[in-house]
Design a protein around this motif. Structure first.
Motif, PDB file in Angstrom:
ATOM      1  N   GLY A  25       0.888  -1.070  -0.134  1.00 25.10           N
ATOM      2  CA  GLY A  25      -0.006  -0.063  -0.097  1.00 25.10           C
ATOM      3  C   GLY A  25       0.823   1.425   0.122  1.00 25.10           C
ATOM      4  N   ILE A  26       0.037   2.335   0.131  1.00 22.86           N
ATOM      5  CA  ILE A  26       0.909   3.597   0.011  1.00 22.86           C
ATOM      6  C   ILE A  26       0.298   4.365   1.536  1.00 22.86           C
ATOM      7  N   ASN A  27       1.240   4.864   2.079  1.00 20.81           N
ATOM      8  CA  ASN A  27       0.974   5.567   3.529  1.00 20.81           C
ATOM      9  C   ASN A  27       0.506   4.333   4.449  1.00 20.81           C
ATOM     10  N   ILE A  28       0.980   3.163   4.315  1.00 24.48           N
ATOM     11  CA  ILE A  28       0.658   2.137   5.194  1.00 24.48           C
ATOM     12  C   ILE A  28       1.948   1.904   6.367  1.00 24.48           C
ATOM     13  N   ASN A  29       1.612   1.991   7.618  1.00 28.00           N
ATOM     14  CA  ASN A  29       2.673   1.839   8.489  1.00 28.00           C
ATOM     15  C   ASN A  29       3.262   0.401   8.649  1.00 28.00           C
TER      16      ASN A  29
ATOM     17  N   VAL B 241      -8.900  -3.683  -3.203  1.00 28.48           N
ATOM     18  CA  VAL B 241      -8.193  -2.420  -2.998  1.00 28.48           C
ATOM     19  C   VAL B 241      -9.045  -1.663  -2.127  1.00 28.48           C
ATOM     20  N   PHE B 242      -8.216  -0.900  -1.118  1.00 28.44           N
ATOM     21  CA  PHE B 242      -8.952  -0.136  -0.112  1.00 28.44           C
ATOM     22  C   PHE B 242      -8.342   1.334  -0.336  1.00 28.44           C
ATOM     23  N   HIS B 243      -8.988   2.397  -0.660  1.00 31.11           N
ATOM     24  CA  HIS B 243      -8.593   3.851  -0.844  1.00 31.11           C
ATOM     25  C   HIS B 243      -9.506   4.636  -0.067  1.00 31.11           C
ATOM     26  N   LYS B 244      -8.777   5.807   0.609  1.00 29.25           N
ATOM     27  CA  LYS B 244      -9.505   6.411   1.361  1.00 29.25           C
ATOM     28  C   LYS B 244      -8.595   7.643   1.616  1.00 29.25           C
ATOM     29  N   ASP B 245      -8.975   8.897   1.434  1.00 29.15           N
ATOM     30  CA  ASP B 245      -8.026   9.958   1.334  1.00 29.15           C
ATOM     31  C   ASP B 245      -6.669   9.744   0.757  1.00 29.15           C
ATOM     32  N   SER B 246      -5.500   9.919   1.381  1.00 28.45           N
ATOM     33  CA  SER B 246      -4.139   9.632   0.939  1.00 28.45           C
ATOM     34  C   SER B 246      -3.665   8.128   0.846  1.00 28.45           C
ATOM     35  N   LYS B 247      -4.627   7.171   1.506  1.00 29.66           N
ATOM     36  CA  LYS B 247      -4.061   5.808   2.022  1.00 29.66           C
ATOM     37  C   LYS B 247      -4.938   4.890   0.814  1.00 29.66           C
TER      38      LYS B 247
END
Length: 602
Positions: free
Chosen positions: A7-11, A140-146
């Motif tokens: 993902g993107i912006n995932i810890n 795919v999960f997409h919310k805001d910048s994540k």
């Protein structure tokens, strides 16, 4: 076959937990790629180029994480990538360089099953794609910048701390028995569609959607091919698809052999390329025994045959099997599919199956109905059967025709549901379903009646149900299933064949039956389709009775948000108020919904 996630912006903690949730999809190796705010992971089940092919893989500023198999990747290298330098014999490298050089047009060349994510470092874009039929999943999960992606919903949830239920989709599930197209039971979460390429611009936080395959486009290309030539063409293409699926593996490939013509044809043709292929037939307590017919084909082609006798521990296993889907899942054949895959894995890691044959060639009784029954016939049958008693045999033609006698009074979605899952029909109304118009509501008459149902079957039941079932059942056991009937060649050719060659009068899969005469014992040619005819009545009223009451009798069930509690109580306590077959299906759909909901927090 593998598992992909990231993902993107995932810890980091969420990323690691997601990977652990799909370890079963790829027990052979693990890999990851991190760059800026992008994390990409992989779990590998090594099938091709076992020593190499580790992922994520990089080339010229592109990174790929890939789940699936490209069966014709050697010919693609030779014919389209001759000027490229390869460092492995892996189909992953072939796919990556094919996309780098040809883009979306390169995907049209592939005979395979795949779901992939490619990261373009220079353009800072994430490219997600899926095969023609949607055999390999990608959520795919997409919310805001994540943005978070994974091969399985249970893994995806591990990366999202605030995922919410989409109640409209739960209604869709209860009404239809499946969750359609790109929908999932979670908000801000979708599934990459079959034949779809979705490009996410990380800098702009926007999507671009393109398709390289839509099966309805091929149904518009009707030919006037004769039956003889169509049989010959299908024969050649089936050979090509099966040979590709046998040779594109460093491991031994086996085959399911049920006794029906689909799996028997696959075994017959596979035996032309492999000596003593391992074949597997299953015997379940309480289900139809097709081992006699399977043995006929096994003897004919001298296969290394294994008859798997399976006893299910359903009361203890039901929650584990159903919750693995990460969504409510209605198809009760998910139960035997799990046990079959578990047993087959003891012998092989790759196995051929007959998925897709019925949806392409017209193998279900509903295809006979669609091809023959006019509205006038339907109305006449409705008034006749209205006054006749129900049959206790749910598989009888009497029951089937009585069920379809109501078709003349149905339209659109309600008609398609009656043709297929037929769960709550005539007992409970779900008026607020958000499911879009189905092709059977088509108004421009682009397709004949049979093709309309075949297209709907491919887009809905095959994509949203049958392929999901086999992916989860096999991958829970680290087993790879391959489907020759869903080859690039047949998916592009069979829709162009005139409908009269697929269903003739009251004979389903007419063309395949004609082809089967070339390879199979005559006793197999005209056997009715049976599949897993499971003892759902016994499950519901005996071994799972206490489980069902434990889940559905409390006042605060999740199901009661969508179905009146009084109706649920009546289902439980007053079985004589309902048709027995319908009651079984309604209770099963509610049970699987509750099991899914209970396991959301795990």
């Amino acid at each position: 076959m593998c598992g992909i996630f990231g993902g993107i912006n995932i810890n980091q903690k969420a990323f690691d937990t997601m990977g652990k949730a799909i370890d079963h999809r790829g027990p052979d190796s693990k890999g990851h790629f991190f760059h800026r705010n992008v994390k990409i992971g992989h779990r590998r089940l090594a099938i091709q180029d076992v020593s190499n092919g580790k992922q994520p893989m990089s080339s010229n500023g592109f990174i790929i994480s890939f789940n699936g198999e490209i069966y014709n990747h050697h010919s693609i290298r030779k014919n389209f990538l001759g000027d490229q330098v390869f460092h492995t014999n892996s189909d992953t490298e072939t796919l990556l360089k094919l996309f780098i050089n040809l883009g979306i047009d390169g995907l049209k060349l592939i005979d395979g099953m795949f779901a992939f994510v490619i990261y373009d470092l220079e353009k800072n874009k994430l490219i997600m794609g899926r095969d023609r039929a949607g055999k390999k999943p990608l959520y795919v999960f997409h919310k805001d910048s994540k943005l978070i992606f994974s091969s399985e919903l249970n893994s995806l949830k591990k990366g999202v701390s605030d995922i919410d239920i989409n109640h409209d989709i739960i209604v869709e599930y209860l009404k239809c028995g499946f969750i359609s197209e790109s929908n999932t039971p979670y908000q801000n979460t979708f599934e990459i569609m079959s034949g779809e390429l979705k490009i996410f611009d990380i800098s702009l936080n926007t999507f671009e959607t393109r398709f390289f395959f839509k099966i309805e486009e091929f149904y518009k290309r009707k030919s006037r091919v004769s039956l003889v030539n169509a049989i010959d063409n299908v024969d050649k293409l089936l050979h090509k698809g099966i040979k590709n699926r046998l040779t594109a593996s460093d491991l031994e490939v086996g085959a399911f052999l049920s006794g029906g013509i689909d799996s028997s044809l696959i075994v017959a043709i596979a035996s032309k390329y492999v000596d003593s292929i391992k074949t597997f037939t299953v015997k379940f307590d309480g289900s139809n025994d097709e081992s006699f017919y399977a043995q006929i084909t096994s003897n004919q082609y001298r296969t290394d045959h294994h008859e798997l006798k399976i006893k299910m521990d359903l009361a203890n296993d039901i929650e584990k099997i159903v919750s693995a889907y990460g969504e409510p899942f209605f198809d009760n054949s998910a139960i035997p599919s799990y046990y079959i895959s578990k047993e087959a894995k003891k012998y092989v890691t790759v196995i051929l199956n007959g998925d897709g044959a019925d949806e392409l060639f017209g193998g279900y009784r509903r295809h006979i109905i669609s091809n023959n029954f006019t509205s006038k016939i339907g109305k006449a049958l409705y008034y006749i059967f209205k006054y006749l008693p129900r049959s206790r045999n749910k598989e009888s033609y009497y029951t089937y025709i009585k069920r379809f006698s109501t078709l003349a009074r149905k339209r659109g979605l309600d008609k398609y549901i009656r043709l297929t899952t037929d769960i709550f029909s005539d007992y409970y109304d779900f008026d607020n379903t958000k499911l879009g118009p189905l092709l059977i509501e088509n108004s421009n008459k682009s397709f004949n009646k049979l093709d309309e149902v075949l297209i709907a079957d491919f887009k809905y039941l095959l994509f949203s149900n049958l392929l999901v079932k086999m992916d989860i059942a096999t991958m829970q056991n680290s087993l790879e299933g391959r489907s020759p009937f869903l080859s690039k060649y047949l998916l592009e050719y069979v829709p162009t064949i005139p409908e009269r060659h697929k269903v003739k009068n009251f004979k389903s899969k007419y063309l395949l039956r004609k082809l089967a005469k070339k390879y199979l014992d005559p006793r197999l040619i005209d056997l009715p389709k049976r599949g897993f005819e499971l003892p759902l009545n016994y499950w519901i009223n005996d071994i799972l009775k206490d489980v069902i009451f434990d889940y559905l009798s409390p006042d605060n069930t999740f199901s009661s948000n969508f179905v009146d509690k009084s109706f649920i109580n009546k289902l439980l306590s007053n079985p004589n108020s309902f048709d027995a077959n319908k009651r079984e299906k309604m209770l099963w759909s509610l049970l699987t919904l509750e099991i899914w909901y209970k396991n959301l927090s795990k």
